[in-house]
Write a protein that holds these residues in place. Structure first.
Motif, mmCIF file in Angstrom:
data_model
loop_
_atom_site.group_PDB
_atom_site.id
_atom_site.type_symbol
_atom_site.label_atom_id
_atom_site.label_comp_id
_atom_site.label_asym_id
_atom_site.label_seq_id
_atom_site.Cartn_x
_atom_site.Cartn_y
_atom_site.Cartn_z
ATOM 1 N N LYS A 257 49.778 9.638 -16.536
ATOM 2 C CA LYS A 257 48.697 9.168 -17.423
ATOM 3 C C LYS A 257 48.417 10.277 -18.433
ATOM 4 O O LYS A 257 48.398 11.451 -18.067
ATOM 5 C CB LYS A 257 47.463 8.927 -16.558
ATOM 6 C CG LYS A 257 46.402 8.098 -17.232
ATOM 7 C CD LYS A 257 45.397 7.584 -16.226
ATOM 8 C CE LYS A 257 44.327 8.627 -15.930
ATOM 9 N NZ LYS A 257 43.311 8.155 -14.989
ATOM 10 N N TYR B 55 50.461 11.564 -11.101
ATOM 11 C CA TYR B 55 49.762 11.179 -9.865
ATOM 12 C C TYR B 55 50.765 10.791 -8.789
ATOM 13 O O TYR B 55 51.706 10.039 -9.039
ATOM 14 C CB TYR B 55 48.817 10.007 -10.130
ATOM 15 C CG TYR B 55 47.666 10.398 -11.026
ATOM 16 C CD1 TYR B 55 46.429 10.749 -10.497
ATOM 17 C CD2 TYR B 55 47.831 10.454 -12.404
ATOM 18 C CE1 TYR B 55 45.379 11.144 -11.312
ATOM 19 C CE2 TYR B 55 46.782 10.847 -13.237
ATOM 20 C CZ TYR B 55 45.569 11.189 -12.679
ATOM 21 O OH TYR B 55 44.531 11.591 -13.479
ATOM 22 N N ASP C 33 50.607 9.065 -5.144
ATOM 23 C CA ASP C 33 49.755 8.314 -4.218
ATOM 24 C C ASP C 33 48.269 8.514 -4.547
ATOM 25 O O ASP C 33 47.441 8.795 -3.660
ATOM 26 C CB ASP C 33 50.057 8.724 -2.764
ATOM 27 C CG ASP C 33 51.507 8.431 -2.398
ATOM 28 O OD1 ASP C 33 52.084 7.474 -2.957
ATOM 29 O OD2 ASP C 33 52.080 9.160 -1.566
ATOM 30 N N GLY C 34 47.968 8.428 -5.823
ATOM 31 C CA GLY C 34 46.575 8.502 -6.262
ATOM 32 C C GLY C 34 46.028 9.907 -6.464
ATOM 33 O O GLY C 34 44.934 10.076 -7.004
ATOM 34 N N GLU C 35 46.795 10.928 -6.067
ATOM 35 C CA GLU C 35 46.315 12.315 -6.218
ATOM 36 C C GLU C 35 46.952 12.957 -7.457
ATOM 37 O O GLU C 35 48.161 12.837 -7.671
ATOM 38 C CB GLU C 35 46.726 13.105 -4.963
ATOM 39 C CG GLU C 35 46.390 14.583 -5.020
ATOM 40 C CD GLU C 35 47.087 15.377 -3.887
ATOM 41 O OE1 GLU C 35 47.668 14.749 -2.972
ATOM 42 O OE2 GLU C 35 47.052 16.617 -3.959
ATOM 43 N N ASP C 36 46.150 13.619 -8.252
ATOM 44 C CA ASP C 36 46.686 14.326 -9.416
ATOM 45 C C ASP C 36 47.399 15.587 -8.925
ATOM 46 O O ASP C 36 46.756 16.541 -8.476
ATOM 47 C CB ASP C 36 45.542 14.695 -10.376
ATOM 48 C CG ASP C 36 46.060 15.339 -11.666
ATOM 49 O OD1 ASP C 36 47.259 15.663 -11.739
ATOM 50 O OD2 ASP C 36 45.241 15.513 -12.587
ATOM 51 N N LYS D 139 56.486 14.779 -2.465
ATOM 52 C CA LYS D 139 56.240 13.789 -1.411
ATOM 53 C C LYS D 139 57.178 14.034 -0.224
ATOM 54 O O LYS D 139 56.756 14.062 0.935
ATOM 55 C CB LYS D 139 56.460 12.379 -1.975
ATOM 56 C CG LYS D 139 56.462 11.283 -0.953
ATOM 57 C CD LYS D 139 55.059 10.906 -0.529
ATOM 58 C CE LYS D 139 55.077 9.711 0.413
ATOM 59 N NZ LYS D 139 54.163 8.663 0.019
ATOM 60 N N THR E 109 56.545 3.459 0.162
ATOM 61 C CA THR E 109 55.138 3.844 0.336
ATOM 62 C C THR E 109 54.752 4.969 -0.621
ATOM 63 O O THR E 109 53.808 5.709 -0.364
ATOM 64 C CB THR E 109 54.875 4.314 1.784
ATOM 65 O OG1 THR E 109 55.803 5.374 2.081
ATOM 66 C CG2 THR E 109 55.039 3.190 2.779
ATOM 67 N N THR E 110 55.509 5.094 -1.721
ATOM 68 C CA THR E 110 55.199 6.161 -2.689
ATOM 69 C C THR E 110 54.824 5.537 -4.019
ATOM 70 O O THR E 110 55.541 4.671 -4.529
ATOM 71 C CB THR E 110 56.433 7.074 -2.886
ATOM 72 O OG1 THR E 110 56.812 7.597 -1.621
ATOM 73 C CG2 THR E 110 56.123 8.216 -3.839
ATOM 74 N N GLU E 111 53.706 6.001 -4.574
ATOM 75 C CA GLU E 111 53.306 5.516 -5.892
ATOM 76 C C GLU E 111 53.238 6.715 -6.827
ATOM 77 O O GLU E 111 52.520 7.683 -6.555
ATOM 78 C CB GLU E 111 51.931 4.860 -5.779
ATOM 79 C CG GLU E 111 51.572 4.097 -7.019
ATOM 80 C CD GLU E 111 50.086 3.759 -7.064
ATOM 81 O OE1 GLU E 111 49.781 2.623 -7.410
ATOM 82 O OE2 GLU E 111 49.257 4.643 -6.774
#
Ligand code: DC
Length: 226
Positions: free
Chosen positions: A68, A77, A79-82, A42, A62-64
């Motif tokens: 999983k 993941y 920000d939602g991207e693998d 990131k 702003t980082t997720e």
């Protein structure tokens, strides 16, 4: 909850061992290093140096980052991207080691890791799981091997992926020694062998032997027999 902490330096085989132990016990495996790698990616994508202790913390809001398990394999993941396939390069290894020295990063990722351990039986591997993330974990291991053996394993792994063909063993030994130094000397939650961790030297062990060494030290072993 059954929480098992496996710490150790780069290349000691801890993630393979942790994965194997989790598989044999049919519980979750969490590769915490992958989360630091995702955070490093990131920063690099945002043009921020992973060593920049001023500029990295504002990125956290702003980082997720989450992990999983898909059919027993961890996917990480960002920000939602693998990003699982993007975080195994040498550049990201060094950047992850740098970014992990920033306390705000550790606080955020450790919180996420504790939440996983609160909700599930888990084998977690890292540098400071037993000392900082899960200090009350009932089962702690510290896995290591000689620098030369760890470098040889890393070189083999890189070459089998077609990377760093031109590197020699001494090059990789230097990189590993530098990472060991970074990870053990950072001020906040360094790589640490806590007194209540069982020490396993894997220099002369196969992966199977190392997995058995961990399993044999778990009281009332809950391994499901096939
Ligand atoms: O285990 P790994 O090589 O994927 O970890 C990458 C870097 O992340 C490592 O150099 C140190 C850091 N790290 C950490 O500080 N704490 C963890 N629990 C896991 C990794």
């Amino acid at each position: 909850m059954l929480n098992i902490a496996i710490d150790g330096p780069a290349g000691a085989g801890k993630s393979t061992i942790a994965k194997g132990v989790a598989q044999r016990l049919h519980i979750l495996y969490l590769d915490t290093g992958a989360m630091y790698r995702a955070m490093a990616l990131k920063a690099l994508r945002c043009g921020v140096a992973p060593t920049d202790a001023e500029a990295v913390p504002p990125l956290l809001a702003t980082t997720e980052i989450f992990a999983k398990n898909v059919e027993g394999v961890q996917h990480t993941y960002l920000d939602g991207e693998d990003v699982s396939g993007l975080i195994r390069t040498q550049e990201i290894s060094k950047a992850a080691s740098d970014i992990s020295a920033i306390p705000a990063v550790r606080i955020k990722l450790a919180e996420a890791q504790r939440e996983v351990a609160r909700l599930s039986d888990v084998v977690m591997d890292g540098r400071e799981i037993g000392s900082y993330v899960l200090p009350k974990a009932p089962h702690k291991f510290f896995v290591s091997a000689s620098v030369e053996e760890r470098a040889a394993r890393r070189l083999h792994e890189l070459r089998s992926r077609g990377e760093y063909i031109e590197k020699t063993l001494p090059d990789v030994m230097d990189e590993i020694a530098l990472r060991d130094h970074n990870d053990s000397t950072r001020a906040f939650a360094p790589l640490l062998r806590v007194p209540d961790a069982i020490y396993i030297d894997t220099t002369f062990m196969t992966i199977e032997q190392a997995i058995d060494a961990v399993l044999s030290r778990l009281p009332n072993q809950t391994e499901a027999k096939e």
